[in-house]
Design an enzyme around this catalytic site. Structure first.
Site, mmCIF file in Angstrom:
data_model
loop_
_atom_site.group_PDB
_atom_site.id
_atom_site.type_symbol
_atom_site.label_atom_id
_atom_site.label_comp_id
_atom_site.label_asym_id
_atom_site.label_seq_id
_atom_site.Cartn_x
_atom_site.Cartn_y
_atom_site.Cartn_z
ATOM 1 N N HIS A 1 0.855 -1.185 0.000
ATOM 2 C CA HIS A 1 0.000 0.000 0.000
ATOM 3 C C HIS A 1 0.888 1.231 0.000
ATOM 4 O O HIS A 1 1.682 1.429 0.908
ATOM 5 C CB HIS A 1 -0.896 -0.018 1.239
ATOM 6 C CG HIS A 1 -1.766 1.193 1.344
ATOM 7 N ND1 HIS A 1 -2.837 1.397 0.521
ATOM 8 C CD2 HIS A 1 -1.699 2.262 2.157
ATOM 9 C CE1 HIS A 1 -3.414 2.549 0.830
ATOM 10 N NE2 HIS A 1 -2.735 3.088 1.821
ATOM 11 N N GLY B 1 3.038 5.199 4.029
ATOM 12 C CA GLY B 1 2.582 5.944 5.197
ATOM 13 C C GLY B 1 1.108 5.653 5.380
ATOM 14 O O GLY B 1 0.477 5.098 4.484
ATOM 15 N N ARG B 2 0.567 6.018 6.530
ATOM 16 C CA ARG B 2 -0.815 5.624 6.824
ATOM 17 C C ARG B 2 -1.804 6.281 5.855
ATOM 18 O O ARG B 2 -1.492 7.299 5.233
ATOM 19 C CB ARG B 2 -1.157 5.958 8.272
ATOM 20 C CG ARG B 2 -1.203 7.450 8.560
ATOM 21 C CD ARG B 2 -2.125 7.761 9.721
ATOM 22 N NE ARG B 2 -2.163 9.206 9.961
ATOM 23 C CZ ARG B 2 -2.909 10.036 9.276
ATOM 24 N NH1 ARG B 2 -3.670 9.601 8.295
ATOM 25 N NH2 ARG B 2 -2.890 11.341 9.541
ATOM 26 N N ILE C 1 -2.478 10.347 4.839
ATOM 27 C CA ILE C 1 -1.374 11.233 5.205
ATOM 28 C C ILE C 1 -1.001 12.151 4.034
ATOM 29 O O ILE C 1 -0.328 13.164 4.208
ATOM 30 C CB ILE C 1 -0.153 10.431 5.704
ATOM 31 C CG1 ILE C 1 0.763 11.356 6.521
ATOM 32 C CG2 ILE C 1 0.605 9.779 4.572
ATOM 33 C CD1 ILE C 1 1.720 10.633 7.416
ATOM 34 N N GLY C 2 -1.462 11.794 2.840
ATOM 35 C CA GLY C 2 -1.258 12.693 1.707
ATOM 36 C C GLY C 2 -0.354 12.160 0.614
ATOM 37 O O GLY C 2 0.249 12.930 -0.129
ATOM 38 N N LYS C 3 -0.289 10.844 0.498
ATOM 39 C CA LYS C 3 0.548 10.254 -0.547
ATOM 40 C C LYS C 3 0.055 10.633 -1.944
ATOM 41 O O LYS C 3 0.834 11.022 -2.809
ATOM 42 C CB LYS C 3 0.558 8.718 -0.416
ATOM 43 C CG LYS C 3 1.151 8.213 0.881
ATOM 44 C CD LYS C 3 1.244 6.702 0.901
ATOM 45 C CE LYS C 3 -0.105 6.019 0.995
ATOM 46 N NZ LYS C 3 -0.783 6.193 2.291
ATOM 47 N N SER C 4 -1.268 10.523 -2.123
ATOM 48 C CA SER C 4 -1.816 10.787 -3.454
ATOM 49 C C SER C 4 -1.621 12.241 -3.856
ATOM 50 O O SER C 4 -1.381 12.541 -5.031
ATOM 51 C CB SER C 4 -3.295 10.424 -3.486
ATOM 52 O OG SER C 4 -3.446 9.058 -3.201
ATOM 53 N N GLU D 1 -7.177 7.628 -6.336
ATOM 54 C CA GLU D 1 -8.239 8.298 -5.606
ATOM 55 C C GLU D 1 -7.650 9.489 -4.884
ATOM 56 O O GLU D 1 -6.610 9.384 -4.234
ATOM 57 C CB GLU D 1 -8.867 7.351 -4.578
ATOM 58 C CG GLU D 1 -10.081 7.965 -3.919
ATOM 59 C CD GLU D 1 -10.230 7.580 -2.455
ATOM 60 O OE1 GLU D 1 -9.406 6.791 -1.944
ATOM 61 O OE2 GLU D 1 -11.155 8.094 -1.815
#
Lengths: 87, 339
Positions: free
Chosen positions: B153, B168-169, B172-175, B217
């Site tokens: 993930h 990261g959880r 948290i703002g990966k996308s 997403e």
């Protein structure tokens, strides 16, 4: 950690509608939530993740809940599977 | 607990002969001689075998469960035998449960032998590649099929040619970082679910899943297709995973690296990868930091490690500082040029 086996009971499988609901339910809990299809594990709080499972009707999945509110989360989401994704 | 503890490696136990036939038909020009026969048989071994000694009659230690490759040696030997003896020899091989036979170099098999194989339900294939090449292609294909893989993930982006895997959880703002990087001309490999596969020792390849490819997403917007939105230059299909960037909420009590000299690598599918733990707080531009991580990786890769060079410079200066004026201003004299 709580581990549950569930089956996809509705006719159209785990398509976008139930996937969105599962993600919404899961995201309302603190606990980490994974769905596993034959070893392939995805994050149950991610819509793309849940849709990536391509879970057809009749398929068995493993649900894993881990966190402080894991019991409530498990009860809620397992019930949703048991009801054939009827809210 | 280490970062990828939860990741469980998946391995295929077998592939069917039919799958091999379909996947290799165009890739390696593998033609079926007895189409439709023996497709359900299973291949369980990534190695190939050339059954020279078995043809000669020595079947002890015959690794019959491997894909059998008949090159010039095997075919010429069979052709040197009288028809009756030839068929007997061929039968002796097929008395073992071989998954399939592959004939290289466009060699022809006697029709009587093809019939025997069909009777026994063993698939025959032919390729015009010479044996060495065919073995090379097929070994690589089987290695890949039996390689360990796992879903991870995260978000996976090619930044200046360096594969950065962001983890990261959820939320948290990966996308968001991915979108920002794509906007700056970097290329998305996959978002959310990344399938990583170990290729050889110490190499990890990452790609999207068949269904999830280049969809992502963004919370508040829903599902986007990066390829449709930003065009072909914004994506790629596969990339070697080179650095793991772990995003974490800023924790004043946690220790973050200050020099870059004590970075602990992280292990994913038994492959050691450089790991950067990145604290997130408002006002921090992660995109630029991601670019710098990639550039720094490239510099190190090409032999320049800023942290090491600086540390060396420091110890050199300490060595040379014996007896020097301790009120050093670091610049001895500002010349008469006020610019």
């Amino acid at each position: 950690m709580i581990v549950k086996r569930v089956r996809v009971k509705n006719e159209s499988g785990l398509d976008s509608r139930p996937a969105a609901i599962i993600v919404r339910k899961a995201s309302s809990y603190q606990s980490k939530f994974s769905i596993i299809r034959e070893g392939f594990r995805v994050n149950g709080k991610s819509i793309i993740g849940v849709m990536t499972l391509v879970a057809e009707p009749g398929l068995e999945l493993t649900l894993e809940f881990n966190g402080t509110d894991e019991e409530q989360a498990a009860a809620d989401i397992v019930a949703f599977f048991e009801n054939g994704f009827q809210e | 607990m280490s970062l990828f503890d939860e990741i469980q490696e998946i391995r295929k136990e077998n592939i069917s002969v039919g799958f091999l036939a379909d996947e290799c038909r165009d890739r390696f020009r593998l033609r079926s001689i007895n189409e439709g026969v023996g497709r359900e048989k299973l291949i369980t071994d990534r190695n190939l075998h050339r059954p020279q000694l078995a043809l000669a009659g020595y079947t002890k230690l015959f690794t019959y469960h491997r894909v059998q490759v008949l090159g010039n040696t095997e075919i010429y030997y069979l052709n040197s035998l009288k028809p009756e003896k030839q068929q007997q020899t061929f039968r002796a091989i097929l008395n073992f449960d071989v998954p399939c036979l592959i004939i290289t170099n466009s060699n022809q098999l006697d029709p009587a032998l093809i019939e025997i194989a069909t009777e026994r339900g063993v698939a025959l294939f032919s390729t015009d590649h010479e044996t060495t090449k065919a073995v090379y292609f097929l070994s690589d294909f089987l290695d890949d099929q039996f390689a360990g893989y796992a879903p991870v993930h995260g978000s996976f982006v090619d930044v200046y040619g360096v594969g950065l895997l962001f983890v990261g959880r959820s939320g948290i703002g990966k996308s968001e970082i991915v979108l920002d990087l794509v906007e700056r001309g970097h290329r998305l490999v996959a978002d959310d679910v990344i399938t990583v596969t170990r290729k050889g020792a110490g190499i990890l390849m990452g790609a999207g899943t068949r269904i999830g490819e280049h969809f992502m997403e963004v919370r508040g917007l829903g599902i986007l297709n990066v390829r449709e939105m930003f065009g072909i230059r914004a994506i790629r299909f596969q990339k070697r995973v080179e650095v793991v960037v772990e995003l974490q909420e800023w924790d004043p009590k946690a220790e973050y690296t200050r020099t870059g000299l004590d970075e602990e690598p992280v292990s994913l599918l038994d492959v050691e990868l450089p790991h950067v733990l990145l604290p997130i707080f408002s006002g921090k531009n992660i995109t630029v930091i991601a670019e710098v991580i990639a550039l720094n990786y490239l510099l190190c890769h090409y032999g320049y490690n800023a942290a090491e060079v600086f540390a060396e410079k420091l110890s050199d200066s300490i060595d040379r500082s014996n007896g020097r004026d301790s009120r050093d201003r670091s610049i001895p004299y500002f010349e008469h040029d006020f610019e």
